[in-house]
Design an enzyme around this catalytic site. Sequence first.
Site, PDB file in Angstrom:
ATOM      1  N   CYS A 127       1.897  -1.927  -5.323  1.00 13.62           N
ATOM      2  CA  CYS A 127       3.230  -1.726  -5.887  1.00 13.62           C
ATOM      3  C   CYS A 127       4.306  -1.742  -4.801  1.00 13.62           C
ATOM      4  CB  CYS A 127       3.269  -0.415  -6.656  1.00 13.62           C
ATOM      5  SG  CYS A 127       2.058  -0.376  -8.002  1.00 13.62           S
ATOM      6  N   CYS A 162       3.453  -4.816  -9.730  1.00 14.67           N
ATOM      7  CA  CYS A 162       3.960  -3.511 -10.163  1.00 14.67           C
ATOM      8  C   CYS A 162       5.083  -3.009  -9.264  1.00 14.67           C
ATOM      9  CB  CYS A 162       2.817  -2.487 -10.203  1.00 14.67           C
ATOM     10  SG  CYS A 162       1.836  -2.428  -8.701  1.00 14.67           S
TER      11      CYS A 162
END
Length: 250
Positions: free
Chosen positions: A74, A156
């Site tokens: 992420c 993400c």
Amino acid sequence: TALIILILGLSLGLTVGRRNIRSTFFSRCEKFKEHDCKKLWDLFEKAYVNKDPCKVPVEAYNPLIAAAPFKPQCNKMMFWSKTKDVVHGLTAKRKDCFVTLEDTLLGSVLDDLTWCGKEGSKDTFTAGCPEWSECVNNPVRSFWNRSSAAFADVACGDVTAMLSGSIDTPFNSTSNFASIEVPRFKASRVKKLNVVMVIQKNAISNCNHPSLKNLRQSLDTGITYSCKDVSESRIQECGAKPEIACGACW
Ligand code: AVW
């Protein structure tokens, strides 16, 4: 005798070619300690060996990708279109900030390689393989399409994409980025898409380009969009100076 020498020479050449891609695969793979490279090579070969090189669908690589899945990273995941060299010049030096598909195990092992099989043969060939656009279901194109999809599936947080200001259409619907990756960004995982327009000396496009409207419209509702024009030299500076914080690169 000329014929025999020709046949021996050819088979030697093919064996050496095969050994080359196999040894490249292993030496690159072994830099990633946590994987069984022999198992990955066997799954890789199974995708295309003994097949017509225009009949290897994306699904052929499912077992390989399942064995070395892409991990969500992420806020670091970097996508690109027509900016491969600039992007990899940066990610090679700033692994602390960004990771591209070609920095992952499977992506780095197969980057810049060509391979295919042949019906009735157990061998891997590295010459005489179909060109990218010669047929859609060729072994190289299917691998990159399948792995781009898998990489985008795990995107993400804040995601970055480097697009080129040196071409007519920075967001082109026929690119992998537009056709395979953007449609897989899901608002449940991806918060924001930060587009970096790479501005080189003779740039002809920037963040105001109309094609970027299509990009905004293709984004899943709930994903925030931003775009920034950044000179190529600024990107290189970020690569050259590890003391620059990731968030301060541009
Ligand atoms: P790209 P994308 N012959 O710069 O958006 C051989 O257009 O499509 O960017 N190889 C080709 C050809 C071709 N005609 N066209 C494309 N390729 C291969 C993976 C070649 O390896 C990353 F995650 C070229 O460097 C990026 O976010 C690569 O496809 C995204 O997909 C990309 O062509 C970039 O795909």
